[in-house]
Enzyme design. Structure first.
Site, PDB file in Angstrom:
ATOM      1  N   SER A 197       0.824  -1.213   0.000  1.00 24.86           N
ATOM      2  CA  SER A 197       0.000   0.000   0.000  1.00 24.86           C
ATOM      3  C   SER A 197       0.854   1.258   0.000  1.00 24.86           C
ATOM      4  CB  SER A 197      -0.977   0.000   1.175  1.00 24.86           C
ATOM      5  OG  SER A 197      -0.483  -0.665   2.277  1.00 24.86           O
ATOM      6  N   HIS A 227      -3.044  -3.158  -5.943  1.00 27.20           N
ATOM      7  CA  HIS A 227      -3.452  -2.701  -4.611  1.00 27.20           C
ATOM      8  C   HIS A 227      -4.938  -3.015  -4.403  1.00 27.20           C
ATOM      9  CE1 HIS A 227      -3.675   0.897  -1.594  1.00 27.20           C
ATOM     10  NE2 HIS A 227      -3.523  -0.253  -0.977  1.00 27.20           N
ATOM     11  N   GLU A 285      -6.377  -0.869  -7.436  1.00 25.86           N
ATOM     12  CA  GLU A 285      -5.518   0.200  -7.953  1.00 25.86           C
ATOM     13  C   GLU A 285      -4.307  -0.512  -8.571  1.00 25.86           C
ATOM     14  OE1 GLU A 285      -3.973   2.762  -4.823  1.00 25.86           O
ATOM     15  OE2 GLU A 285      -4.047   4.501  -6.131  1.00 25.86           O
ATOM     16  N   ASN A 337      -3.965   6.438  -1.197  1.00 26.13           N
ATOM     17  CA  ASN A 337      -3.468   6.963   0.078  1.00 26.13           C
ATOM     18  C   ASN A 337      -2.996   8.407   0.001  1.00 26.13           C
ATOM     19  OD1 ASN A 337      -3.970   4.844   1.876  1.00 26.13           O
ATOM     20  ND2 ASN A 337      -2.328   3.658   0.933  1.00 26.13           N
TER      21      ASN A 337
HETATM   22  N1  LIG Z   1      -5.009  -4.578   5.663  1.00 28.37           N
HETATM   23  C1  LIG Z   1      -5.363  -3.672   4.762  1.00 28.37           C
HETATM   24  O1  LIG Z   1      -6.369  -2.962   4.917  1.00 28.37           O
HETATM   25  C2  LIG Z   1      -4.562  -3.507   3.499  1.00 28.37           C
HETATM   26  C3  LIG Z   1      -5.150  -2.874   2.390  1.00 28.37           C
HETATM   27  C4  LIG Z   1      -4.427  -2.781   1.197  1.00 28.37           C
HETATM   28  C5  LIG Z   1      -3.138  -3.289   1.129  1.00 28.37           C
HETATM   29  N2  LIG Z   1      -2.580  -3.870   2.236  1.00 28.37           N
HETATM   30  C6  LIG Z   1      -1.218  -4.400   2.111  1.00 28.37           C
HETATM   31  O2  LIG Z   1      -1.297  -5.821   1.994  1.00 28.37           O
HETATM   32  C7  LIG Z   1      -0.131  -6.408   2.553  1.00 28.37           C
HETATM   33  C8  LIG Z   1      -0.535  -7.445   3.585  1.00 28.37           C
HETATM   34  O3  LIG Z   1      -1.275  -6.809   4.600  1.00 28.37           O
HETATM   35  P1  LIG Z   1      -2.216  -7.616   5.584  1.00 28.37           P
HETATM   36  O4  LIG Z   1      -3.062  -6.592   6.279  1.00 28.37           O
HETATM   37  O5  LIG Z   1      -2.866  -8.742   4.867  1.00 28.37           O
HETATM   38  O6  LIG Z   1      -1.138  -8.193   6.625  1.00 28.37           O
HETATM   39  P2  LIG Z   1      -1.322  -9.397   7.672  1.00 28.37           P
HETATM   40  O7  LIG Z   1      -0.324  -9.159   8.727  1.00 28.37           O
HETATM   41  O8  LIG Z   1      -2.759  -9.556   8.026  1.00 28.37           O
HETATM   42  O9  LIG Z   1      -0.907 -10.696   6.813  1.00 28.37           O
HETATM   43  C9  LIG Z   1       0.378 -10.930   6.341  1.00 28.37           C
HETATM   44  C10 LIG Z   1       0.630 -12.429   6.324  1.00 28.37           C
HETATM   45  O10 LIG Z   1       1.874 -12.679   5.693  1.00 28.37           O
HETATM   46  C11 LIG Z   1       2.473 -13.763   6.375  1.00 28.37           C
HETATM   47  N3  LIG Z   1       3.900 -13.830   6.084  1.00 28.37           N
HETATM   48  C12 LIG Z   1       4.948 -13.283   6.728  1.00 28.37           C
HETATM   49  N4  LIG Z   1       6.097 -13.650   6.149  1.00 28.37           N
HETATM   50  C13 LIG Z   1       5.783 -14.454   5.117  1.00 28.37           C
HETATM   51  C14 LIG Z   1       6.523 -15.163   4.141  1.00 28.37           C
HETATM   52  N5  LIG Z   1       7.847 -15.099   4.136  1.00 28.37           N
HETATM   53  N6  LIG Z   1       5.856 -15.898   3.226  1.00 28.37           N
HETATM   54  C15 LIG Z   1       4.512 -15.965   3.231  1.00 28.37           C
HETATM   55  N7  LIG Z   1       3.759 -15.333   4.143  1.00 28.37           N
HETATM   56  C16 LIG Z   1       4.376 -14.583   5.067  1.00 28.37           C
HETATM   57  C17 LIG Z   1       2.136 -13.520   7.836  1.00 28.37           C
HETATM   58  O11 LIG Z   1       2.306 -14.702   8.605  1.00 28.37           O
HETATM   59  C18 LIG Z   1       0.687 -13.047   7.725  1.00 28.37           C
HETATM   60  O12 LIG Z   1      -0.234 -14.125   7.805  1.00 28.37           O
HETATM   61  C19 LIG Z   1       0.708  -5.266   3.096  1.00 28.37           C
HETATM   62  O13 LIG Z   1       1.643  -4.883   2.132  1.00 28.37           O
HETATM   63  C20 LIG Z   1      -0.310  -4.155   3.296  1.00 28.37           C
HETATM   64  O14 LIG Z   1       0.272  -2.861   3.245  1.00 28.37           O
HETATM   65  C21 LIG Z   1      -3.270  -4.012   3.406  1.00 28.37           C
END
Ligand SMILES: NC(=O)c1ccc[n+]([C@@H]2O[C@H](COP(=O)([O-])OP(=O)(O)OC[C@H]3O[C@@H](n4cnc5c(N)ncnc54)[C@H](O)[C@@H]3O)[C@@H](O)[C@H]2O)c1
Length: 288
Positions: free
Chosen positions: A122, A143, A155, A193
């Site tokens: 993000s 995104h 996005e 953002n």
């Molecule tokens: N949460 C939101 O609202 C949102 C919205 C848009 C984008 N994002 C982006 O999406 C991405 C993930 O965010 P999230 O909220 O899902 O995070 P999260 O913490 O909920 O999930 C991330 C997952 O990745 C796993 N992980 C860690 N290392 C790993 C590896 N080496 N291989 C595979 N899996 C691994 C973790 O165990 C975890 O389950 C980030 O870049 C975030 O900025 C999040």
């Protein structure tokens, strides 16, 4: 890689976003390899997907008989080597540059050369992530919005190196999963953002300066601007720590003081008031 040749999607990370991404691809008929580092994260993801599919059955969005078929298309694994079978891969690991680089480079080695690799970051520069792989022209930002099964926008972010072919294939793939892709070029905060965070920040400054209460700020934006959710409720939903991190990316990325994170936001994060996930942010939430 043509879009028609894409059958199996690799999803790296089975958290909030990864489970949603797996859900929407599997719902549209794709096979999914969902990879996380521990089985318990995969179990939690599969439970969440099952629960969200139940909700879609109740709403009439999918048929009851579709649920086992959709779940059956998702292969949850802790083995990174399984990525070798993917025809397209999406990375959704936590928003930390070191972690993203490590995971992307590991995946890059396993994926076939023609396979496109996307990041759901993000705020991190898609151009710099692309540069860390051996396939910068086949790298792109995708995104997704939270919650992924509900929100229609993706996005799509073109890195400086992204080829036209990669871009067009990704845009079409988004449509195949019934999403609406909107293209932007790589820049700090992309569009979502860059536009949203200054609004949230200004709302926080208004509360800090005593211009209005959090309730009043949100009521004005909901009733007056027709926003479905006020900026501070939305900030609580996103996580105040996440908001501060993204504001810092905008601040350093543009070198412009207009993106300076509101001190009240920083103070709330320091107090552990992170929003909905911690039970308290600008508003209070029941914790379970
Ligand atoms: N949460 C939101 O609202 C949102 C919205 C848009 C984008 N994002 C982006 O999406 C991405 C993930 O965010 P999230 O909220 O899902 O995070 P999260 O913490 O909920 O999930 C991330 C997952 O990745 C796993 N992980 C860690 N290392 C790993 C590896 N080496 N291989 C595979 N899996 C691994 C973790 O165990 C975890 O389950 C980030 O870049 C975030 O900025 C999040």
């Amino acid at each position: 890689m043509t879009v028609d040749a894409i059958r199996t999607i690799g999803v790296l990370g089975a958290g909030t976003m990864g489970n949603g991404i797996a859900h929407v691809f599997a719902r549209s008929g794709y096979n999914v390899i969902l990879r996380d580092v521990e089985t318990r994260f995969l179990d939690r993801a599969m439970d969440t997907i099952g629960g969200n599919l139940d909700r879609e059955v109740k709403k009439g969005k999918i048929d009851e008989s579709d649920k086992p078929k959709i779940l059956g298309r998702i292969h949850a694994t802790i083995e990174m080597s399984a990525m070798a079978r993917a025809d397209f891969a999406v990375e959704a690991v936590p928003e930390r540059l070191d972690l993203k680089l490590a995971v992307l480079q590991e995946a890059d080695k396993l994926l076939r050369p023609e396979v496109l690799l996307a990041s759901n970051t993000s705020s991190i520069s898609v151009t710099s992530l692309a540069a860390a792989t051996t396939r910068p022209d086949r790298f792109i930002g995708m995104h997704f919005m939270n919650p992924v099964p509900v929100m229609v926008l993706i996005e799509v972010i073109r890195a400086l190196q992204t080829s036209d072919e990669t871009f067009h294939t990704t845009m079409t793939l988004c449509e195949r999963i019934e999403k609406k892709p909107v293209a932007v070029n790589d820049a700090p905060g992309f569009i979502s953002n860059r536009v949203l965070m200054p609004m949230i920040n200004e709302a926080a400054f208004s509360v800090m300066e005593g211009v209005a209460t959090a309730e009043a700020v949100d009521a004005i934006m909901k009733l007056g601007m027709n926003h479905p959710m006020g900026p501070l409720e939305l900030a609580d939903f996103i996580g105040l720590d996440v908001c501060v991190n993204i504001l810092d990316v905008l601040y350093t990325g543009f070198g412009d003081s207009k993106y300076r994170a509101c001190p009240l936001l920083r103070k709330m994060v320091a107090a552990g008031w992170l929003g909905r996930k911690s039970g308290r942010g600008f508003f209070k939430y029941a914790t379970h």
